[in-house]
Enzyme design. Sequence first.
Site, mmCIF file in Angstrom:
data_model
loop_
_atom_site.group_PDB
_atom_site.id
_atom_site.type_symbol
_atom_site.label_atom_id
_atom_site.label_comp_id
_atom_site.label_asym_id
_atom_site.label_seq_id
_atom_site.Cartn_x
_atom_site.Cartn_y
_atom_site.Cartn_z
ATOM 1 N N GLN A 83 0.831 -1.212 0.000
ATOM 2 C CA GLN A 83 0.000 0.000 0.000
ATOM 3 C C GLN A 83 0.863 1.259 0.000
ATOM 4 O OE1 GLN A 83 -2.688 -0.577 -1.061
ATOM 5 N NE2 GLN A 83 -4.185 -1.445 0.319
ATOM 6 N N GLU A 119 -11.736 3.558 8.272
ATOM 7 C CA GLU A 119 -11.993 2.128 8.113
ATOM 8 C C GLU A 119 -10.753 1.282 8.384
ATOM 9 O OE1 GLU A 119 -14.502 1.211 4.801
ATOM 10 O OE2 GLU A 119 -15.663 3.026 5.087
ATOM 11 N N HIS A 123 -10.200 -3.438 11.479
ATOM 12 C CA HIS A 123 -9.266 -4.422 10.933
ATOM 13 C C HIS A 123 -8.126 -4.776 11.885
ATOM 14 C CE1 HIS A 123 -11.192 -4.345 7.054
ATOM 15 N NE2 HIS A 123 -11.164 -3.028 7.083
#
Length: 165
Positions: A83, A119, A123
């Site tokens: 990422q 978000e 996770h």
Amino acid sequence: MRPTTETFAQWNEEHALKHDLDKFYNHPNPLVRYIENKRIRTLIDLAAIEDTDDVLEVGCGAGHILERIGTGRLHGIDISATQIRRARERLGDRVELKQSPGEEIPYRDRSFDKILCSEVIEHVLDPVPLLREMKRVLKDDGILSLSIRMKQPSTLPNRFSAQPA
């Protein structure tokens, strides 16, 4: 299978390789794109970013949110090397990017005026260390703009689901 503390970074990297966020942000369904764009715009607007602000996005992914911020000194961290590479390709050198888990933010105490975290909470294995670390690097009068994906939209109160966009 749910990852452990020892396997979390590798699990996250595998997901980064498997799921290209560009496919989500450029979803073929215009309603999905509209809702996602509105969510991101709200996240950024609530942060009230000014030109002189130091801004950190925790869990910046491929840089889709940082790309939309037009002001401030921008920084992003993500646990995934994939990422971070994608974010560098998207953002060039206009954003300082570091590979790091959110539970170990590589900046000094009270470094940031604004922190965005979109978000990510849902996770991580335990959100408390992440929240503590964001508090540590946020200035005393800073703003944390946070979004959490709701897995069951049917649990929204009617007053939210009935409002026009």
